[in-house]
Design a protein around this motif. Structure first.
Motif, mmCIF file in Angstrom:
data_model
loop_
_atom_site.group_PDB
_atom_site.id
_atom_site.type_symbol
_atom_site.label_atom_id
_atom_site.label_comp_id
_atom_site.label_asym_id
_atom_site.label_seq_id
_atom_site.Cartn_x
_atom_site.Cartn_y
_atom_site.Cartn_z
ATOM 1 N N LYS A 91 70.472 35.159 104.175
ATOM 2 C CA LYS A 91 70.146 36.747 104.106
ATOM 3 C C LYS A 91 70.972 37.464 102.926
ATOM 4 O O LYS A 91 70.497 38.470 102.412
ATOM 5 C CB LYS A 91 70.853 37.315 105.515
ATOM 6 C CG LYS A 91 69.952 36.835 106.596
ATOM 7 C CD LYS A 91 70.111 37.438 108.060
ATOM 8 C CE LYS A 91 69.294 37.015 108.949
ATOM 9 N NZ LYS A 91 69.739 37.844 110.333
ATOM 10 N N LYS A 92 71.974 36.977 102.637
ATOM 11 C CA LYS A 92 73.091 37.511 101.723
ATOM 12 C C LYS A 92 72.186 37.222 100.441
ATOM 13 O O LYS A 92 72.129 38.161 99.690
ATOM 14 C CB LYS A 92 74.281 36.645 101.479
ATOM 15 C CG LYS A 92 75.065 37.101 100.459
ATOM 16 C CD LYS A 92 76.611 36.455 100.538
ATOM 17 C CE LYS A 92 77.320 36.830 99.309
ATOM 18 N NZ LYS A 92 78.845 36.100 99.392
ATOM 19 N N PHE A 93 71.520 36.070 99.963
ATOM 20 C CA PHE A 93 70.904 35.872 98.953
ATOM 21 C C PHE A 93 69.382 36.813 98.879
ATOM 22 O O PHE A 93 69.308 37.402 97.670
ATOM 23 C CB PHE A 93 70.235 34.676 98.672
ATOM 24 C CG PHE A 93 69.655 34.237 97.254
ATOM 25 C CD1 PHE A 93 70.483 33.781 96.120
ATOM 26 C CD2 PHE A 93 68.195 34.344 97.089
ATOM 27 C CE1 PHE A 93 70.036 33.449 95.129
ATOM 28 C CE2 PHE A 93 67.728 34.221 95.877
ATOM 29 C CZ PHE A 93 68.547 33.804 94.799
ATOM 30 N N PHE A 94 69.005 37.000 99.932
ATOM 31 C CA PHE A 94 67.729 38.031 99.982
ATOM 32 C C PHE A 94 68.069 39.606 99.586
ATOM 33 O O PHE A 94 67.465 40.070 98.979
ATOM 34 C CB PHE A 94 67.324 37.905 101.304
ATOM 35 C CG PHE A 94 66.065 39.010 101.739
ATOM 36 C CD1 PHE A 94 64.642 38.690 101.109
ATOM 37 C CD2 PHE A 94 66.147 40.111 102.185
ATOM 38 C CE1 PHE A 94 63.602 39.295 101.261
ATOM 39 C CE2 PHE A 94 65.128 41.146 102.363
ATOM 40 C CZ PHE A 94 63.940 40.772 101.838
ATOM 41 N N GLU A 95 69.015 40.191 100.260
ATOM 42 C CA GLU A 95 69.683 41.160 99.904
ATOM 43 C C GLU A 95 70.245 41.323 98.393
ATOM 44 O O GLU A 95 69.898 42.674 97.895
ATOM 45 C CB GLU A 95 70.814 41.528 100.664
ATOM 46 C CG GLU A 95 70.454 41.828 102.369
ATOM 47 C CD GLU A 95 69.602 42.939 102.489
ATOM 48 O OE1 GLU A 95 69.539 43.890 101.757
ATOM 49 O OE2 GLU A 95 68.966 42.694 103.524
ATOM 50 N N ALA A 96 70.708 40.548 97.876
ATOM 51 C CA ALA A 96 70.812 40.609 96.493
ATOM 52 C C ALA A 96 69.698 40.479 95.490
ATOM 53 O O ALA A 96 69.832 40.845 94.438
ATOM 54 C CB ALA A 96 71.938 39.296 96.075
ATOM 55 N N HIS A 97 68.685 39.823 95.950
ATOM 56 C CA HIS A 97 67.577 39.886 95.271
ATOM 57 C C HIS A 97 66.123 40.284 95.711
ATOM 58 O O HIS A 97 65.107 39.790 95.777
ATOM 59 C CB HIS A 97 67.158 38.490 94.707
ATOM 60 C CG HIS A 97 68.353 37.696 93.990
ATOM 61 N ND1 HIS A 97 69.536 37.218 94.520
ATOM 62 C CD2 HIS A 97 68.469 37.395 92.815
ATOM 63 C CE1 HIS A 97 70.076 36.651 93.476
ATOM 64 N NE2 HIS A 97 69.637 36.843 92.516
ATOM 65 N N ARG A 98 66.422 41.355 96.674
ATOM 66 C CA ARG A 98 65.273 41.891 97.610
ATOM 67 C C ARG A 98 64.110 42.278 96.612
ATOM 68 O O ARG A 98 62.859 41.970 97.168
ATOM 69 C CB ARG A 98 65.748 43.431 98.165
ATOM 70 C CG ARG A 98 64.613 43.609 99.442
ATOM 71 C CD ARG A 98 65.388 45.114 99.868
ATOM 72 N NE ARG A 98 66.355 44.971 100.606
ATOM 73 C CZ ARG A 98 66.149 44.577 101.896
ATOM 74 N NH1 ARG A 98 64.613 44.828 102.389
ATOM 75 N NH2 ARG A 98 66.852 44.600 102.862
ATOM 76 N N ASP A 99 64.211 42.969 95.568
ATOM 77 C CA ASP A 99 62.964 43.448 95.043
ATOM 78 C C ASP A 99 62.214 42.127 94.191
ATOM 79 O O ASP A 99 60.907 42.285 94.432
ATOM 80 C CB ASP A 99 63.404 44.342 93.654
ATOM 81 C CG ASP A 99 63.790 45.758 94.094
ATOM 82 O OD1 ASP A 99 63.848 46.099 95.441
ATOM 83 O OD2 ASP A 99 64.619 46.435 93.522
ATOM 84 N N GLU A 100 62.924 41.258 93.833
ATOM 85 C CA GLU A 100 62.206 40.220 93.242
ATOM 86 C C GLU A 100 61.479 39.453 94.279
ATOM 87 O O GLU A 100 60.193 38.922 94.334
ATOM 88 C CB GLU A 100 63.053 39.239 92.511
ATOM 89 C CG GLU A 100 63.781 40.076 91.393
ATOM 90 C CD GLU A 100 65.086 39.352 91.038
ATOM 91 O OE1 GLU A 100 65.316 38.615 89.874
ATOM 92 O OE2 GLU A 100 66.190 39.730 91.727
#
Length: 375
Positions: A278-287
């Motif tokens: 989830k942490k990675f997702f939030e950091a790269h949400r747009d991509e």
């Protein structure tokens, strides 16, 4: 659509009473384009067009003394004595573009040779497919990397990417394609022919975009044309044109997804390796969101696979050719229908004139008989 400075129209024109201006008085009003015939008629009334001067002569002429323009590269194309129907046609066509096509238009304005007049710009809007744009590609190195890695234009052996001179390759591509880097990415001319759909003849501006009919003496003739009947009678021609446009739009969407998929692939692989953190997702949400949207779009295709860009380009060229053919036929039929209506109106006018002439001759004959009898 929002134009520069969040304005809700592409441009405004200050329409000025020329007679009053020559008398030393500035009488005019700002008009947002696109506008309507009804609104423009009210403006003309308010600025005195049609009223008489001190000598009993009507004020009949106007000009445009200033513009506020919110479209890049457009201001210098606008002149003092522009045809108001053409201005409204241009503004309406700009207003009908979605955000993607509007950016495409702005990019084309920076590279196209067809921007010398309002007529050119109107036709440019219908020829955007002549120009291919790669958003986010802003340098020779970007272009080289995109062509080699994303489009697969060159077969590269398996060795470290550090040995590939992307900048040199990109520079050669720009030279060979005569492309250009713009504010909207790299743009190249596909070398397809530029079709002049509008030739500058007011009669060829679709009725729904005209705003000066209230000033045309042949307004009665224009009203005799039953446009709804025309659209119904030639519905198949219109459907064919719209079908090609829909397919072309879908083609553009898929190409955009391919670009987004390639651009975000590494980020998504890293996301997967993180265990869908989830942490990675939030950091790269747009991509990640772009990548998922692309995968979903591909899954809905008949074979569920990522199509080749070359194949999409070939399909697009075929659809574009079909669209041009359909549009040409549609334009031809509409012109023939208008000519028929004019001929019909002229025939009616001649009949009425002949009828009045015969009635007048009959009256003179009866009067002469009366005079003879009276003697």
């Amino acid at each position: 659509m929002a134009y520069e400075y969040d304005h809700d129209c592409p441009f405004e024109a200050f329409i000025t009473n020329l007679g009053k201006y020559n008398e030393g008085e500035l009488v005019g009003e700002w008009v947002k384009f696109p506008t309507t015939s009804e609104e423009l008629q009210k403006v003309f009334e308010r600025i005195g067009i049609g009223l008489k001067d001190d000598f009993g002569n009507p004020y009949e002429e106007w000009f445009i003394s200033d513009y506020d323009c919110y479209v890049d590269e457009m201001y210098e194309k606008l002149g003092e004595y522009e045809n108001l129907d053409e201005l409204n046609y241009l503004a309406s066509k700009l207003d009908e573009l979605d955000d993607h096509d509007y950016k495409h238009f702005q990019a084309a304005m920076q590279i196209s040779d067809y921007t010398g007049s309002i007529i050119d710009v109107i036709n440019l809007i219908d020829n955007l497919d002549k120009y291919e744009i790669y958003p986010g590609v802003e340098s020779n190195a970007d272009l080289g990397h995109y062509y080699i890695e994303e489009l697969g234009m060159v077969e590269i052996p398996d060795y470290p990417a550090d040995y590939i001179n992307y900048e040199a390759y990109g520079r050669d591509v720009v030279i060979n394609e005569m492309g250009q880097f713009t504010d909207y990415g790299y743009v190249r001319d596909t070398q397809e022919s530029f079709t002049e759909y509008y030739d500058g003849d007011r009669e060829n501006i679709p009725d729904e975009y005209r705003v000066m009919d209230f000033m045309v003496s042949t307004e009665k003739e224009r009203k005799t044309m039953n446009y709804e009947t025309f659209k119904q009678e030639f519905a198949e021609d219109i459907k064919e044109k719209l079908y090609a446009e829909e397919k072309m739009a879908a083609n553009k969407v898929i190409k955009t997804h391919i670009f987004n998929y390639a651009k975000t692939r590494q980020a998504y692989i890293a996301y997967r390796k993180s265990g869908y953190s989830k942490k990675f997702f939030e950091a790269h949400r747009d991509e990640i969101t772009l990548h998922k949207a692309a995968k979903e779009a591909f899954s809905k295709l008949p074979d569920g696979k990522i199509p080749k860009v070359k194949k999409l380009n070939e399909e697009f060229a075929k659809l574009f050719s079909e669209k041009k053919a359909a549009y040409s036929e549609y334009k031809k039929i509409k012109k023939e229908m208008r000519a028929y209506q004019i001929a019909k109106q002229n025939q009616h006018h001649k009949h009425r004139c002949r009828e009045r002439h015969l009635n007048a001759r009959g009256l003179r004959f009866r009067q002469s008989i009366t005079r003879v009898n009276s003697h």
